[in-house]
Enzyme design. Structure first.
Site, short mmCIF file in Angstrom:
data_model
loop_
_atom_site.label_atom_id
_atom_site.label_comp_id
_atom_site.label_asym_id
_atom_site.label_seq_id
_atom_site.Cartn_x
_atom_site.Cartn_y
_atom_site.Cartn_z
N GLY A 141 0.81 -1.21 0.00
CA GLY A 141 0.00 0.00 0.00
C GLY A 141 0.84 1.26 0.00
O GLY A 141 0.51 2.25 0.65
N ALA A 142 1.92 1.24 -0.79
CA ALA A 142 2.93 2.31 -0.72
C ALA A 142 2.64 3.49 -1.63
O ALA A 142 3.45 4.41 -1.68
CB ALA A 142 4.31 1.73 -1.05
N ASN A 143 1.53 3.49 -2.34
CA ASN A 143 1.29 4.57 -3.30
C ASN A 143 0.62 5.80 -2.68
O ASN A 143 0.51 6.83 -3.34
CB ASN A 143 0.44 4.08 -4.48
CG ASN A 143 -0.91 3.57 -4.03
OD1 ASN A 143 -1.01 2.46 -3.52
ND2 ASN A 143 -1.96 4.37 -4.20
N GLY A 183 -0.83 7.82 1.38
CA GLY A 183 -0.98 7.80 2.83
C GLY A 183 0.24 7.36 3.59
O GLY A 183 1.37 7.79 3.33
N GLY A 211 1.77 4.51 3.65
CA GLY A 211 2.73 3.75 2.86
C GLY A 211 3.67 4.64 2.07
O GLY A 211 4.88 4.40 2.01
N SER A 256 -4.24 -1.12 14.38
CA SER A 256 -4.95 0.11 14.73
C SER A 256 -5.27 0.06 16.21
O SER A 256 -5.40 -1.03 16.80
CB SER A 256 -6.25 0.22 13.91
OG SER A 256 -7.13 1.17 14.46
N TYR A 301 -14.07 -4.17 10.29
CA TYR A 301 -12.78 -3.49 10.24
C TYR A 301 -12.00 -3.78 11.52
O TYR A 301 -10.82 -4.15 11.48
CB TYR A 301 -12.96 -1.98 10.07
CG TYR A 301 -11.67 -1.21 10.18
CD1 TYR A 301 -10.71 -1.27 9.17
CD2 TYR A 301 -11.39 -0.43 11.31
CE1 TYR A 301 -9.51 -0.57 9.28
CE2 TYR A 301 -10.20 0.27 11.41
CZ TYR A 301 -9.27 0.20 10.40
OH TYR A 301 -8.07 0.89 10.51
#
Length: 311
Positions: free
Chosen positions: A24-26, A28, A30, A153, A178
């Site tokens: 998820g590095a693209n 936020g 990440g 979280s 979640y």
């Protein structure tokens, strides 16, 4: 332990020669993690579902000719075939990661099932990272100060694992499921630490949480009141992604980090602040819950770890 009150990304040790995989590095957290590591000389593989977005993130991170060594590779954590293909390609290309940052996440969408019939939050947030870690573990064990950092979280403390209804067929609630996925992250990270320890592995399994951080997590998938509450009403209280990424950066790079620990913000209710060690929910360290979740995860992913089960 380092005085985290003054700990910022500038205090990350030199990472030259080390390879990080960040899911998820693209955007936020990440992307903030990727930028901070690249500034310290790390090679970062951006594991992303949308390669175009990944390439735009690389262009943003390397603007001004930083010389950062960033590479985009496709990974859809909700698709077991994609997870295996990603791991197989790393192995075939001779990539030996030193650190895996299990960062990607999905929050509170309407009930959605994957092609394999799994609830999408449990699949993307937990099962995909469980499988990816297992498939890369032997490579990580050969790394330099190898670590697996799993991002959970503070909501894990409100979660429970719905072993009797994991897909939400009977009573689905976006936030409850979640919270289930975030508790699963915490249980997994802690149990992985126990099993690595029992095996005498050099890999450290560490947990981190970002507090309340303004990212697409609160707006991309949630609908209705959840989106209004977290994506608008409470947004002025949120940290920036650069601030929110500090706990996972600390977990991934600080010398005094110990396996099995959770790092989060030091401010009120752990919503914001500098990174410090914080407490896991008791159920995250419950051996019976861990054994049951581990068995279920192996069954649903088909990935089995060659590690002894902790007593």
């Amino acid at each position: 332990m380092t005085s985290q009150k003054s700990w910022t990304a500038d205090r990350i040790p030199d990472q030259e020669g080390r390879v990080f995989v960040v899911t998820g590095a693209n955007s936020g957290l990440g992307l903030a993690t990727t930028r901070a590591l690249a500034r310290k000389g790390a090679q970062v593989i951006l594991a992303v579902r949308d390669e175009d977005k990944g390439r735009r993130a690389v262009a943003q991170a390397t603007a001004g000719g930083s010389g950062a060594r960033l590479e985009v590779r496709r990974l859809d954590l909700s698709d077991p075939d994609s997870v295996r293909a990603f791991a197989d390609r790393l192995r075939a290309d001779g990539v030996r990661p030193d650190v895996l940052v299990n960062n990607a996440g999905l929050m509170a969408p309407p009930r959605t099932l994957t092609a394999q019939g799994q609830e999408v939050q449990f699949a993307a947030n937990h099962l995909g990272h469980f499988a990816l870690t297992g498939l890369l573990l032997d490579l990580l064990a050969r790394g330099d100060d190898p670590r697996v950092v799993t991002v959970t979280s503070a909501n894990h403390r409100m979660g429970r694992i719905f072993f009797d209804d994991p897909t939400g067929e009977r009573t689905y609630s976006p936030m409850a499921y979640y919270n289930q996925s975030k508790l699963a992250n915490a249980v997994f990270g802690r149990e992985l630490h126990r099993r690595l320890n029992a095996a005498g592995s050099p890999v450290r399994s560490v947990l981190a949480h970002p507090g309340y951080t303004a990212t697409r997590l609160q707006t991309a998938a949630p609908v209705g009141m959840v989106k209004f509450l977290f994506g608008r009403l409470l947004l002025p209280l949120a940290q920036t992604p650069d601030q929110g990424a500090l706990p996972q950066l600390y977990a991934a790079t600080a010398e005094d980090v110990r396996g099995g620990e959770l790092y989060g913000p030091d401010g009120m209710a752990e919503l914001r602040g500098a990174p410090e060690r914080v407490e896991l929910a008791p159920r995250a360290a419950d051996p019976a819950t861990a054994a049951r979740l581990w068995e279920l995860s192996e069954e649903l992913t088909g990935v089995r770890y060659e590690l002894p089960a902790a007593v």
